[in-house]
Design an enzyme around this catalytic site. Structure first.
Site, PDB file in Angstrom:
ATOM      1  N   ASP A   1       5.292   3.877   1.250  1.00 30.42           N
ATOM      2  CA  ASP A   1       6.381   3.820   0.648  1.00 30.42           C
ATOM      3  C   ASP A   1       7.470   3.904   1.857  1.00 30.42           C
ATOM      4  O   ASP A   1       7.498   4.987   2.386  1.00 30.42           O
ATOM      5  CB  ASP A   1       6.707   4.764  -0.305  1.00 30.42           C
TER       6      ASP A   1
ATOM      7  N   ASP B   1      11.559   0.214  -0.465  1.00 33.39           N
ATOM      8  CA  ASP B   1      12.478   0.864  -1.561  1.00 33.39           C
ATOM      9  C   ASP B   1      13.776   0.150  -1.557  1.00 33.39           C
ATOM     10  O   ASP B   1      14.468  -0.273  -0.397  1.00 33.39           O
ATOM     11  CB  ASP B   1      12.599   2.328  -1.152  1.00 33.39           C
TER      12      ASP B   1
ATOM     13  N   GLU C   1      10.962  -3.783  -3.209  1.00 34.20           N
ATOM     14  CA  GLU C   1      11.450  -3.352  -4.565  1.00 34.20           C
ATOM     15  C   GLU C   1      12.801  -3.968  -4.796  1.00 34.20           C
ATOM     16  O   GLU C   1      13.823  -3.535  -4.185  1.00 34.20           O
ATOM     17  CB  GLU C   1      11.666  -1.871  -4.597  1.00 34.20           C
TER      18      GLU C   1
ATOM     19  N   HIS D   1       6.920   4.489 -11.320  1.00 35.71           N
ATOM     20  CA  HIS D   1       7.411   5.834 -11.512  1.00 35.71           C
ATOM     21  C   HIS D   1       9.058   5.820 -11.998  1.00 35.71           C
ATOM     22  O   HIS D   1       9.530   7.112 -12.136  1.00 35.71           O
ATOM     23  CB  HIS D   1       7.256   6.578 -10.124  1.00 35.71           C
ATOM     24  N   ASP D   2       9.545   4.890 -12.168  1.00 43.25           N
ATOM     25  CA  ASP D   2      11.142   4.931 -12.637  1.00 43.25           C
ATOM     26  C   ASP D   2      11.193   4.518 -14.005  1.00 43.25           C
ATOM     27  O   ASP D   2      12.323   4.364 -14.558  1.00 43.25           O
ATOM     28  CB  ASP D   2      11.959   4.058 -11.483  1.00 43.25           C
TER      29      ASP D   2
HETATM   30  C1  GLC Z   1      13.872   3.467  -5.830  1.00 42.09           C
HETATM   31  C2  GLC Z   1      12.848   4.410  -6.107  1.00 42.09           C
HETATM   32  C3  GLC Z   1      13.344   5.594  -7.029  1.00 42.09           C
HETATM   33  C4  GLC Z   1      14.372   6.388  -6.356  1.00 42.09           C
HETATM   34  C5  GLC Z   1      15.383   5.092  -5.577  1.00 42.09           C
HETATM   35  C6  GLC Z   1      16.305   6.083  -4.525  1.00 42.09           C
HETATM   36  O1  GLC Z   1      14.401   2.790  -6.853  1.00 42.09           O
HETATM   37  O2  GLC Z   1      11.818   3.613  -6.805  1.00 42.09           O
HETATM   38  O3  GLC Z   1      12.498   6.395  -7.295  1.00 42.09           O
HETATM   39  O4  GLC Z   1      14.956   7.458  -6.895  1.00 42.09           O
HETATM   40  O5  GLC Z   1      14.866   4.155  -5.174  1.00 42.09           O
HETATM   41  O6  GLC Z   1      15.366   5.918  -3.434  1.00 42.09           O
END
Ligand code: GLC
Length: 532
Positions: free
Chosen positions: A99, A201, A264, A325-326
């Protein structure tokens, strides 16, 4: 015919490291824990693991607030543990995706400490500092993703810094060339160690409007929605200049053979696909989250699949995500019966599937007692059900204490049914959802039609989603998913074909011949092999 690459025909398995396996009795999962279960991942049939951040971090956002990009947090192990994990993954033919969190650092990162130290600091411009508005308030109206204003006032230097997430996660200034170079060096550090790629991310947030214009109000916002959605993120997200950054990132990664960039990106499909980049020189896989938000019925799924397929640029490789995980767990979003249907859908659509750990066990959202809440978003905006802890709970490996995850107090509670829903038990039950995942993945790996073939939507009438996957002269695979609570009878399109059930979400039909019509049980999904 062009050969597919590993990240095209392969399956990605996301591991949330805090929750996979604790190996040192501190209640939190770690790298050695992951290493111990690599054979599990191989047996499942995945080709790559993506692990959420394991870098040194104060853990304000559980690792998404990074204080050092080139090391491992002691809670997860050491760099040596990482190298060992990587080596053992590679020895099994598994790829490893890290990540990469480029949008923001931790407020304890030395870069930020230096930037904050004074307006004259050499790294002042590495972050986004602005003066107060004329009335003394924040520089503009931008909101943070985890609640409240996105601006934090620094009294010592009388300026505000921007943070798209927590105030402990200041945003880097990606317009600054030194920031870019420093972050590209981070990529090279890990690429040289042998990692196979990165999940990047919040890629669409990297560049902000150079004039810092106010975001317009969102007229459709409802109080149950996250506070940030009060505004349309017009000026704080998806700015045109971000495409240059993505292309530069790609150039860095392309200097190493056979690596992948996954982005992402939470955007509508027509914007999402721009991240494939000009001449496909953006990210290889802009995460496709459409299934997370789709209306869960045959017509709804048919619509998003068609729209997505139509929007893809020529040569752009598709991908599908059911959970991460979100988000809420898929089994809770659609119910246990349709969790099996969802598995079949994910593993038969065209494109790279990303599977979230525990979904293969049918794990549901785990209720978290208020005194055990960990997620900072839940803490900042309580009572809105935004919390992400319920989908981040420990992996239940067996029926022993704490599901074999830890012999200490786990950082989050396990699923209450772990005594019956765990890897060990489900592995020995041929009718389990885990067994179904394994069968689906095995078939997908075996059939080019499924991992590399073309896609054709046939229909979505009568609650049945029907599509075909075909590859050259190989048998066509016909996928029929019954979303209804009732049986359905499906006339087969081609006359005179020989078809048999290659796989069903139910066990007892495997290998059954099918002629003029296919009977589907409630919530049943079937993959037919059709020979002309
Ligand atoms: C992304 C991650 C999330 C995190 C956010 C800030 O959306 O998947 O878990 O809290 O970024 O880094």
């Amino acid at each position: 015919m062009t050969k597919t690459l590993w990240w095209q025909h392969g399956i990605v398995y996301q591991i949330y490291p805090r929750s996979f396996q604790d190996s040192n009795s501190d209640g939190v999962g770690d790298l050695d824990g992951i290493r111990r279960h690599l054979d599990y991942v191989v047996a499942l049939g995945a080709d790559a693991i993506w692990i959420s951040p394991v870098y040194p971090s104060p853990m304000a956002d559980f690792g998404y607030d990074i204080a050092d990009y080139c090391d491992i947090d002691p809670i997860f192990g050491t760099l040596a543990d990482f190298d060992r994990l990587l080596g053992e993954a590679h020895a099994r033919g598994l790829k490893l995706i890290l990540d990469f969190v480029p949008n923001h650092t931790s407020d304890r990162h030395p870069w930020f400490l230096e930037s904050r130290s004074s307006r004259q600091s050499a790294r002042r411009d590495w972050y986004i500092w602005r003066d107060s508005a004329p009335d003394g308030s924040s520089p503009n109206n931008w909101l943070a993703n985890f609640g409240g204003s996105a601006w934090e006032y620094d009294a010592a230097s009388s300026q505000w810094y921007y943070h798209a997430f927590l105030k402990e996660q200041p945003d880097l200034n990606w317009r600054n060339p030194d920031v870019r170079q420093a972050m590209f060096d981070v990529l090279r550090f890990w690429l040289a160690r042998g990692v196979d790629g990165f999940r990047v991310d919040v890629l669409w947030l990297l560049i902000k409007d150079d004039q810092f214009r106010n975001n317009p109000p969102n007229p459709h916002w409802q109080p149950h929605q996250p506070g940030i959605e009060r505004l349309i993120q017009l000026y704080s997200a998806d700015r045109p200049e971000v495409q240059d950054v993505v292309a530069e990132m790609r150039t860095v990664v392309d200097a190493y053979p056979d690596r992948v960039l996954v982005g992402e990106i939470y955007l509508p499909v027509e914007r999402l696909v721009t991240y494939y980049g000009l001449d496909l020189k953006g990210v290889h896989l802009p995460f496709n989250f459409q299934l997370l938000f789709a209306a869960w019925n045959a017509a709804g799924i048919a619509r998003i699949v068609s729209e997505y397929e139509a929007a893809l640029p020529p040569g752009g490789w598709p991908n599908w995500v059911l959970g991460n995980h979100d988000q809420k767990r898929i089994a809770s979003r659609v119910g246990p019966a349709d969790a099996r249907l969802a598995a079949m859908l994910l593993l038969t659509l065209r494109g790279t599937p990303t599977l979230y750990y525990g979904d293969e066990l049918g794990l549901e959202n785990v209720p978290i007692p208020p005194d055990r809440v960990q997620d900072p978003w839940e803490k900042n905006e309580p009572g809105h059900n935004h919390g992400r802890d319920p989908a981040r709970t420990p992996m239940p490996w067996d029926a022993s204490r704490n599901g074999g995850f830890t012999d200490a107090e786990p950082w989050l509670p396990l699923n209450t049914d772990f005594a019956t829903r765990n890897v060990s038990l489900l592995s020995s039950d041929p009718g389990s959802i885990l067994a179904l995942y394994r069968r689906l993945i095995a078939l997908r790996r075996q059939r080019r039609a499924l991992h590399a073939g073309g896609f054709r939507l046939i229909g979505s009438d009568n609650d049945v989603l029907l599509f075909e996957r075909a590859h050259a002269a190989e048998p066509i695979m016909l996928v029929a998913l019954n979303f209804a609570d009732a049986p359905r009878h499906l006339p087969l399109p081609a006359v005179g074909v020989r078809a048999l059930v290659a796989l069903s979400t139910e066990l007892d039909r495997q290998g059954d011949p099918v002629d003029a019509a296919l009977g589907l049980r409630p919530h049943e999904g079937v993959i037919l092999e059709v020979r002309g």
